[in-house]
Design a protein around this motif. Structure first.
Motif, mmCIF file in Angstrom:
data_model
loop_
_atom_site.group_PDB
_atom_site.id
_atom_site.type_symbol
_atom_site.label_atom_id
_atom_site.label_comp_id
_atom_site.label_asym_id
_atom_site.label_seq_id
_atom_site.Cartn_x
_atom_site.Cartn_y
_atom_site.Cartn_z
ATOM 1 N N TRP A 1 5.306 -3.778 -0.462
ATOM 2 C CA TRP A 1 4.051 -3.430 0.184
ATOM 3 C C TRP A 1 3.971 -4.129 1.529
ATOM 4 N N SER B 1 3.718 2.026 1.130
ATOM 5 C CA SER B 1 2.420 2.679 0.983
ATOM 6 C C SER B 1 2.414 4.136 1.433
ATOM 7 N N THR C 1 -2.337 1.466 -2.655
ATOM 8 C CA THR C 1 -1.026 1.067 -3.159
ATOM 9 C C THR C 1 -1.044 -0.385 -3.608
#
Length: 191
Positions: free
Chosen positions: A157, A161, A109
């Protein structure tokens, strides 16, 4: 003026489309399978994220094995070692992905967000360096959207994710399904 190769290319393309025309129903059915898979993925984005990470891990193992096989084709010892080491690293990374798919999702991610930021920035740079040609606005909009999407992913983030890869997978399957369905119905109308 058309050459013989242009004529044969058009004839070949026409026969290929004619062959597809006969299968338009199967193409539409494939599109519906993609649509259903996309909606299932959107219904469980965490499981779709894990599934996509496992697929990436499997591809890394296959790529690593291919690198190691390719290493034996190298003529010099130094190149052999580099290729073999790359192959081993790919295989190890693939198995680590299986071992901890959520950690792999976190890394993938972050990589996705950074890639989108870089891609959007490059598109914006290219758009504003175009001499105000007709498509520059579309290139700039595409770059801005890609950059914004990357910034949103990186800003959330690592929390996002667990679902971002599954969300992208679901949306991609839906778009691919819609494309196959429209192709199939377009082939039906053509005939």
């Amino acid at each position: 003026m058309t050459s013989a190769s242009d004529t044969s290319h058009h004839a070949s393309l026409g026969s290929g489309i004619a062959a597809l025309h006969a299968k338009w129903g199967w193409i539409v059915a494939l599109g519906f399978v993609y649509l259903i898979a996309g909606f299932v993925a959107l219904g469980s984005v965490v499981m779709a994220t894990v599934a996509s990470v496992i697929v990436v891990g499997a591809m890394m193992i296959v790529a690593g094995a291919a690198e190691m096989i390719g290493a034996f084709q190298m003529k010099s010892w130094g190149k052999f070692l580099v290729w073999a080491l790359l192959g081993v690293l790919y295989v190890i990374a693939g198995f680590l992905t299986f071992e901890n798919p959520l950690f792999a999702a976190v890394l993938l991610t972050l990589f996705l967000g950074a890639s989108l930021i870089a891609s959007g920035a490059v598109r914006l740079f290219l758009a504003f360096n175009m001499k105000r040609e007709s498509p520059w606005v579309w290139v700039a909009m595409s770059g801005a959207i890609t950059l914004l999407l990357g910034l949103l992913i990186v800003a959330r983030w690592p929390v996002n994710s667990v679902y971002i890869l599954g969300l992208f997978l679901g949306l991609d399957l839906i778009m691919a399904g819609a494309g196959w369905i429209s192709l199939g119905f377009g082939l039906k109308r053509r005939g």
